[in-house]
Design a protein around this motif. Structure first.
Motif, PDB file in Angstrom:
ATOM      1  N   HIS A 177      -2.640   2.646  -2.603  1.00 37.53           N
ATOM      2  CA  HIS A 177      -2.464   3.472  -1.407  1.00 37.53           C
ATOM      3  C   HIS A 177      -3.824   3.761  -0.798  1.00 37.53           C
ATOM      4  O   HIS A 177      -4.782   4.061  -1.511  1.00 37.53           O
TER       5      HIS A 177
ATOM      6  N   LYS B 131       7.322  10.223  -2.994  1.00 36.22           N
ATOM      7  CA  LYS B 131       7.703   8.840  -2.706  1.00 36.22           C
ATOM      8  C   LYS B 131       7.711   8.621  -1.197  1.00 36.22           C
ATOM      9  O   LYS B 131       7.196   7.625  -0.691  1.00 36.22           O
TER      10      LYS B 131
ATOM     11  N   GLU C  49       5.187   6.135   1.199  1.00 40.12           N
ATOM     12  CA  GLU C  49       5.804   5.033   1.924  1.00 40.12           C
ATOM     13  C   GLU C  49       5.740   5.187   3.446  1.00 40.12           C
ATOM     14  O   GLU C  49       6.295   4.379   4.174  1.00 40.12           O
TER      15      GLU C  49
END
Length: 95
Positions: free
Chosen positions: A5, A52, A56
């Motif tokens: 990330h 999560k 995303e």
């Protein structure tokens, strides 16, 4: 599942599907700073967690109200202190 990330370079994040308990302390998302109660991504070498949904999020979004200029998700704010939202006029705080 393991991901890289942009907000935590050099450290892979692993998906954790259960509710987190970390020595009776509330686990906080390093992205939105909200409490984590469900699935999240975690760095195994440091105390870094992302919901999560936060992990995303797309890096760029385009909105009808500002079509010619896409919005880019940044890892850190480009300024310090308070600012005003150009749309809703609410004050935002930056660390």
């Amino acid at each position: 599942m393991e991901v890289e990330h942009f907000s935590h370079p050099g450290h892979p994040l692993i998906l954790i599907n259960q509710v987190l308990e970390c020595s009776c302390e509330l686990v906080i998302c390093s992205g939105c700073e909200g409490p984590i109660w469900g699935p999240c991504y975690s760095c195994t070498s440091c105390y870094f967690f992302l919901h999560k949904k936060c992990a995303e999020l797309p890096r760029e979004i385009k909105r009808r109200i500002h079509r010619r200029h896409p919005l880019h998700l940044l890892a850190n704010p480009p300024y310090k202190g308070e600012c005003d939202c150009d749309r809703c006029r609410k004050t935002c705080n930056s660390i």
